[in-house]
Design an enzyme around this catalytic site. Structure first.
Site, short mmCIF file in Angstrom:
data_model
loop_
_atom_site.label_atom_id
_atom_site.label_comp_id
_atom_site.label_asym_id
_atom_site.label_seq_id
_atom_site.Cartn_x
_atom_site.Cartn_y
_atom_site.Cartn_z
N GLY A 1 42.94 43.41 33.63
CA GLY A 1 44.30 42.88 33.75
C GLY A 1 44.58 42.46 35.18
O GLY A 1 43.66 42.29 35.99
N ASN A 2 45.84 42.25 35.53
CA ASN A 2 46.22 41.91 36.91
C ASN A 2 47.62 42.42 37.20
O ASN A 2 48.27 43.01 36.34
CB ASN A 2 46.08 40.41 37.16
CG ASN A 2 46.97 39.60 36.24
OD1 ASN A 2 48.18 39.69 36.31
ND2 ASN A 2 46.35 38.84 35.33
N TYR A 3 48.09 42.18 38.41
CA TYR A 3 49.35 42.79 38.87
C TYR A 3 50.62 42.04 38.47
O TYR A 3 51.71 42.39 38.92
CB TYR A 3 49.33 42.89 40.40
CG TYR A 3 48.27 43.80 40.95
CD1 TYR A 3 48.31 45.16 40.71
CD2 TYR A 3 47.22 43.30 41.73
CE1 TYR A 3 47.34 46.01 41.21
CE2 TYR A 3 46.25 44.13 42.24
CZ TYR A 3 46.31 45.49 41.98
OH TYR A 3 45.35 46.32 42.48
#
Ligand code: PMT
Length: 404
Positions: free
Chosen positions: A209-211
């Site tokens: 995933g990412n932020y």
């Protein structure tokens, strides 16, 4: 009423009706507006600034320069900040200055700097109100697009009876609210917005995933809905909520699911804004069971996810507007232009993942819009809600009536 989230600059001038402006402040705040009050020097003799500061929960602005804290009150910033200005009460003197471009105090200077709509609620004695010079000045203000909320008839402070009483705060509130209600340039249009990250499953308990928090995309959805659009918000995993009835939310998890949702809706849309941080890669194989911890180093084979913006770029019909983002850490402009061309975007919104106050998971952003015409617009760092308005305004320029 539709003043929720609006920034309103209330200008108070020196007339007895200044006391009514206190009630107007209260009503504006109650309707959800952020209110800043600017007073002329004479207004302070009628009502204390503290009254307005308490009601608006903002410091009252009276001078350009505050010698106590060295702060400079910029009329230019106020003009950019405010969605609308209301001058209530507006004396004959201030009306005359406004009509003639005289900028000798913070109120009249702010008026000249206003980008949003200006409302004027005159208040004065009946003879002053009827005087040809005042009528001429009022007509001059109308002729440049200001909205005059005419004074009402009744008993005046002078003891005379006639037309000159400032309109009641409820009447002023309604006039402003009606204006914003009718100011829906995206009414009847549909806008697709993607927001948040995508999660690409490794196994039932892990993902890539990412932020991304979804804040930028949700702000865009809200801004488009506030402009009257029906919005389809395709959201990756995020804790954010939205209550606007014009926003239809479709929750997805992976890039593939986001692509499916976008492809399904894009044909019915006038514009699409791709603010989601879509994972570029996903595990080539998703384990059906939780992968056990072993002693040997582990390698996960990755494959590319589908590119949603590119897919929509290929589907795009003449008249549809497609906007992408470019989240960069280096060579921002060059990389953004490459994405603009490759994905067949109308414009790309460049932001930097490593700049403080920009990009992921913060409330502000610093963007540069790069159009396919080559034009570049660099905006100052601002709240994501205001950034969203800037982007929607650029989309509006491309959605000309003949392109619908
Ligand atoms: O959500 P926030 O915390 O508020 O953060 C906002 C943001 C940083 C996520 C947002 O401002 C932003 O930059 N979004 C795009 C992030 C991104 O993935 O940028 P990119 O340069 O990798 O992608 C370029 C464009 O292609 C983007 O419009 C992206 O949505 C799109 N894309 C990318 C990959 C992919 N497989 N499909 C896509 O559609």
């Amino acid at each position: 009423m539709s003043l929720k989230g609006k920034n309103i600059l209330l200008g108070v001038t020196g007339g007895i009706a200044a006391y009514k402006a206190a009630n107007l402040t209260r009503l504006l705040v109650k309707e959800g507006a952020s209110v800043k009050v600017v007073m002329t020097p004479a207004a302070k003799q009628f009502v204390a600034p503290l009254t307005f500061a308490t009601l608006s929960q903002n410091p009252v602005l009276t001078e350009f320069f505050n010698p106590e804290n060295g702060e400079w009150h910029s009329h230019v910033k106020l003009g950019v900040w405010a969605d609308a200005m209301i001058v209530a009460p507006a004396t004959a003197n201030t009306i005359a200055k406004m009509a003639n471009g005289i900028a000798d105090n913070l109120l009249t200077t702010s008026y000249l700097s206003m980008r949003g709509k200006v409302f004027v609620a005159p208040a004065m004695d009946l003879d002053m109100y009827a005087h040809p010079t005042t009528r001429q000045n009022i007509e001059a203000l109308k002729s440049v697009g200001n909205i005059i909320i005419e004074a009402e008839s009744g008993e005046l402070a002078s003891g005379l009876n006639g037309k000159g009483r400032m309109a009641e705060p409820e009447t002023i509130l309604k006039a402003m609210s009606d204006y914003f209600e009718s100011d829906k340039p995206l009414q009847g249009r549909t806008v697709l917005v993607t927001a948040g990250p995508t999660y690409e499953k490794i196994d039932p308990v892990r993902f890539i995933g990412n932020y991304s928090s979804g804040k930028m995309g949700f702000a865009l959805a809200e801004a488009a809905a506030e402009a009257g659009a029906n919005v389809i918000l395709v959201a990756g995993p995020t804790k954010l909520t939205t209550l606007n009835p014009l926003i239809k939310r479709v929750d997805v998890e992976s890039a593939q699911q986001m692509l499916d949702a976008c492809s399904q809706h894009f044909n019915d849309c006038n514009a699409a804004v791709m603010a989601a941080a879509v994972a570029d890669y996903r595990p080539a194989v998703q384990a059906e069971q939780k992968i056990k911890k072993g002693s040997a180093p582990m390698t996960i084979a990755l494959e590319s996810t589908p590119d949603i913006a590119s897919t929509l770029g290929k589907m795009k019909r003449p008249g549809q507007v497609l906007v992408g983002f470019a989240l960069e850490t280096e060579n921002g402009v060059a990389n953004a232009i490459e994405k603009l061309k490759k994905k067949n975007l109308d414009f790309v919104v460049l932001n930097n993942a490593t700049e403080a106050g920009a990009g992921f998971n913060c409330d502000t952003n610093h963007i540069t819009i790069i159009k396919n015409s080559g034009e570049q617009i660099d905006y100052p760092m601002k709240d994501k809600k205001l950034v969203a308005n800037d982007i929607i305004n650029q989309i509006l320029l491309l959605l000309t009536p003949e392109k619908q």
